[in-house]
Design an enzyme around this catalytic site. Structure first.
Site, short mmCIF file in Angstrom:
data_model
loop_
_atom_site.label_atom_id
_atom_site.label_comp_id
_atom_site.label_asym_id
_atom_site.label_seq_id
_atom_site.Cartn_x
_atom_site.Cartn_y
_atom_site.Cartn_z
N GLY A 114 0.84 -1.19 0.00
CA GLY A 114 0.00 0.00 0.00
C GLY A 114 0.87 1.23 0.00
N MET A 143 2.10 5.11 1.21
CA MET A 143 2.38 5.66 2.52
C MET A 143 1.04 5.99 3.21
SD MET A 143 5.53 8.23 1.68
CE MET A 143 4.44 9.31 0.74
N GLY A 166 -1.37 2.14 6.47
CA GLY A 166 -1.52 1.36 7.70
C GLY A 166 -0.73 0.07 7.74
N SER A 204 2.38 -0.64 8.83
CA SER A 204 3.07 -0.93 10.09
C SER A 204 2.07 -1.23 11.20
CB SER A 204 3.96 0.25 10.49
OG SER A 204 4.96 0.46 9.51
N ASP A 260 8.52 -5.51 8.09
CA ASP A 260 8.00 -4.20 7.72
C ASP A 260 9.04 -3.48 6.85
OD1 ASP A 260 6.00 -2.30 7.69
OD2 ASP A 260 6.81 -1.21 9.42
N GLU A 261 8.59 -2.50 6.11
CA GLU A 261 9.46 -1.77 5.18
C GLU A 261 10.18 -2.73 4.24
OE1 GLU A 261 8.83 1.20 5.31
OE2 GLU A 261 8.48 1.84 7.37
N ALA A 262 9.44 -3.73 3.79
CA ALA A 262 10.06 -4.80 2.99
C ALA A 262 10.47 -4.33 1.61
CB ALA A 262 9.09 -5.99 2.88
N GLN A 263 10.06 -3.13 1.21
CA GLN A 263 10.52 -2.61 -0.08
C GLN A 263 12.03 -2.40 -0.08
OE1 GLN A 263 8.60 -0.88 2.01
NE2 GLN A 263 9.50 1.13 2.39
#
Ligand SMILES: [Zn+2]
Length: 291
Positions: free
Chosen positions: A88, A90, A93, A95, A162-165
């Site tokens: 998704g 920024m 939701g 995190s 999280d922040e897997a990009q």
């Protein structure tokens, strides 16, 4: 559409077959019923076909609840572990959902770890902009995720990233390997595209390898009210078109506040860099609004 509770000759067929012990016939009848529910206007044809095959059954029977026919293979299926991508823009939701899912699994007694990269709240923390946070393992470009998961997560456990990009391609492939070979479930939460509206390499590999990809449905809007699709980088009030995919302070900017968050770009030393979700039109036009 034929309601389940409507008296049906198909139901009568099912009852007669039960009394006759024709289990196979029952399954056939139930399959017909399921078909009828999906295409009620074919009911007459199916009934006639059933009559010709089975001989006699009468209309107007009491309703018989449809019993779903579960293929034997499914009832005996082994447990599969899965790699799932939640993506998704920024503010969608990610995190918050990651923290909630981790909490729920731990409450259920499942062992697991939280991983993150460059979280808004600093190294080794997974935080939501709503204020919830938890300790997490900081992943850097050289982190070997197979080694990490082998050491930290037993079979049947979970990994939440999280922040897997910001994972690199090799790390995403390590996650897929861990799912298959270490028997863990891995959920990745990622922004799909960067400020140029191009896929992050890690996100791209996740789209390619994940068992499931789920687009988060939390509403994020552009200043004009249209759905926000693009994670725009704003430099000195202008929509940036060029630059490093991950700028210094990228995550803290992006996550601290998608609309008004600001931080200096240490690389340039001068330009004020913020991140803002825009609709495609205003991202194309380079119109960041007046925020
Ligand atoms: Zn717009």
């Amino acid at each position: 559409m034929l309601p389940v509770t409507t008296p049906s000759p198909i139901g009568e067929l099912s009852a007669e077959n039960q009394s006759a012990g024709k289990q196979a016939g029952n399954q056939q009848a139930n399959n017909q019923l399921a078909g009828n529910q999906q295409a009620g206007n074919q009911q007459e044809g199916n009934q006639q076909a059933g009559n010709q095959q089975e001989g006699s059954y009468s209309a107007g029977s009491p309703h018989v609840a449809a019993t779903p026919v579960i293929p034997r293979a499914r009832t005996m299926a082994p447990v599969f572990h899965e790699l799932t991508l939640f993506h998704g823009s920024m503010g969608a939701g990610k995190s918050t959902l990651a923290l909630q899912n981790a909490y729920n699994r731990r409450q259920a007694g499942r062992p697991g770890v939280l991983l993150t990269s460059m979280d808004r709240a600093g190294s080794g923390v997974l935080s939501s902009r709503l204020g919830v946070m938890a300790d997490a393992i900081e992943v850097i470009n050289t982190t070997d995720l197979v080694t990490l998961i082998s050491a930290e997560v037993p079979a049947g456990g979970f990994v939440i990233v999280d922040e897997a990009q910001f994972l690199n391609v090799e790390q995403v492939e390590q996650l897929a390997w861990a799912v298959d070979e270490l028997c863990v479930d891995v959920d990745c939460y990622a922004i799909a595209t960067d400020f140029r509206s191009q896929l992050f390499p890690g996100s791209r590999r996740l789209f390619e390898l994940a068992d499931h990809t789920i687009s988060l449905q939390v509403e994020v809007t552009c200043w004009c009210g249209r759905p926000g699709r693009q994670n725009a980088r704003i430099e000195d009030g202008r929509v940036a078109r060029f630059g490093a995919q991950v700028a210094v302070g990228d995550i803290s900017d992006a996550a601290s506040d998608a609309v008004s968050g600001a931080a200096s770009d240490a690389a340039s030393g001068a330009a004020e860099v913020t991140y803002r979700v825009l609709c495609r039109r205003h991202w194309r036009e380079g119109n960041p609004g007046s925020a």
